[in-house]
Structure formats: C-alpha cells, structure tokens
Design an enzyme around this catalytic site. Sequence first.
Site, PDB file in Angstrom:
ATOM      1  N   SER A   1      37.222  25.171 -50.365  1.00 48.84           N
ATOM      2  CA  SER A   1      37.163  26.287 -49.166  1.00 48.84           C
ATOM      3  C   SER A   1      38.609  27.004 -49.770  1.00 48.84           C
ATOM      4  CB  SER A   1      37.557  25.853 -47.918  1.00 48.84           C
ATOM      5  OG  SER A   1      38.125  26.249 -46.708  1.00 48.84           O
TER       6      SER A   1
ATOM      7  N   LYS B   1      28.591  27.263 -48.183  1.00 46.49           N
ATOM      8  CA  LYS B   1      28.965  26.033 -47.387  1.00 46.49           C
ATOM      9  C   LYS B   1      29.082  26.643 -45.898  1.00 46.49           C
ATOM     10  CE  LYS B   1      33.365  24.739 -46.392  1.00 46.49           C
ATOM     11  NZ  LYS B   1      34.186  25.574 -45.935  1.00 46.49           N
TER      12      LYS B   1
ATOM     13  N   HIS C   1      33.381  31.298 -54.453  1.00 45.55           N
ATOM     14  CA  HIS C   1      33.522  32.389 -54.771  1.00 45.55           C
ATOM     15  C   HIS C   1      33.115  32.994 -55.947  1.00 45.55           C
ATOM     16  CE1 HIS C   1      36.683  32.105 -52.179  1.00 45.55           C
ATOM     17  NE2 HIS C   1      35.701  33.035 -50.858  1.00 45.55           N
TER      18      HIS C   1
END
Length: 279
Positions: free
Chosen positions: A185, A149, A37
């Site tokens: 993730s 992703k 992120h």
Amino acid sequence: MDIVRTVAEMRSHVSMWRREGLSVALVPTMGSLHAGHLSLMKVGKERSDRVIATIFVNPLQFAPNEDFETYPRREDSDIQKLVEEDIDLLFAPDVNEMYRPDATTTINVGGLTDCLCALSRPGFFDGVATVVTKLLLQALPDIAIFGEKDYQQLLVIKRLATDLDIPVEIIGAPTIREEDGLALSSRNVYLDTKSRSIAPSMYNILNQYASDISNGNDIKKSLQLAKQNMQKSGFEKIEYLDLRSSQTLQACNDIKKPSRLFAAAWLGSTRLIDNLAIT
Ligand code: PAF
C-alpha cells in the site's frame, strides 16, 4: 510513453487507437506506485493492445481529517516505473481539469457502502465512485483494472459500471504482498519500525482465522480469538474483523457461500486494511 494532462488529449489518443482497431485498458491510481500497481499494469498489458495509467490524488475521497495534503506524491519516479512497464499513456490531470468549480454531481453506490470502510470513512466511496465514473467515461476503455486489496472499492466500482451501463469490463487483480505477508500500500511508508514489524500479523491472523473456520471451528468463537490475537500482537484499534459475503458484503455465517474475511485496524496514526477469500 506520452504524458497528457487534459481529458481532450487523452481522448484524442484513444480515438486514434480505436481507428486502428486497438483495444484499451485503463489502470487508475493515485500514484506513488509500488509493485501492486505495477501488477495491475501487467494485467492491462496482457489483456489489451494499449494501456493508459492514470495518476490523480483525488481530493473527493479524503475526509478533512485525512492525509490529502501529505499523501505521498512521486511523479518522477512513477513515470520511470511506467516507462519500464512499457505503458503507452499516462493521464495525470490537475484538480481543475477533473472537477469544474461549479460541479454538483456525485455518484453514490447504495448497499455496498453501508458497512466496513464506509463506516469510518464517510464520503470515501462517493469520492471514489465519482472519480472512477469520470475516468471511465473520459477514456471509455475496454477493461479497467483494480486491486483486490481494496475489495470493497472493487465491488463498488463493478456495481457502478453495471448500474450506469458503462461499457467496460472491471477486472480485479490479486493483492501483492511483501515477503512477510504485508499487503502493499502507498501508505505503508507511514509505518515506523515498530509498527512495520507488527503490520504483517494482520495477514497471518486472517490466514489462521480462515483455516480455523475452514476446518469447521465455530465462526463466532474463532472471530473472538482472531480479535484477541490482533490486540495481543500490538494493533491499537480494531475497526472491524468480519466474515462477509464476497458478492454483497452482507454479514455471513456460512462459509459454504462465497465469503471473505475483512480486517481494518490502526497502528499509531496509520490505518491498515486487508482481506482474504475463504476457499
Ligand atoms: O485505489 C485507489 O488508488 C483509488 O481509490 C482510485 C481507484 C485510483 C480512485 O481514486
């Protein structure tokens, strides 16, 4: 960093910036922020004068049997990370702010959502498309950044922005990986020690498969081998391992056209996905 919880407050920040002639980037997230992120935030910082991060665990994209209730929520540490990245504004609405109780509109993107993740997660892409459309229209940024992703999600979002004439550039940013290759993730926290040790082999096998077919090996045979290797390495259920067009996601038997490998498989109760461009 200012933190706002309502659309009106976010819009008033954006209006103020627009009056000053500043450009705006939007980085939508569901929180529990990791280096993946933060790399999206960095792209926003490089390409715009102001960056808005959003954190909203979107109930519309979770099926009843999925992990909406238990999805990791870490707002305090997320805020700290965003401050460190020098993000200008956090928009963190609650469910009532995002969805009126009498709302009946959902966004459905055709074509791209009849394969790969859509098959095992019915309703997922409608949920993503609806919340992202709302966020884009609420903030009206110049650019919005999403990770490769979730490559299918990225294509869905590009499509909806084009089809709905939303005046925003959608930017895809490269997947960030652990040193052993596992794609970052928020759901990696669900992996126990054994599953965590198996997880990176998904990326290794994708790389092996990519180099096999780039070297001219038969695509179908290489795929069979890659699937067997995934099973041998400990993946319990392989949802898909596929070569597809990078633009349409249609099945692809020719690596001369832009193509990508896509994988989804389960380790215990955790579903992992990854993808790799064929170069
Ligand atoms: O990728 C995600 O985190 C989510 O699907 C998104 C794009 C923020 C929409 O809720």
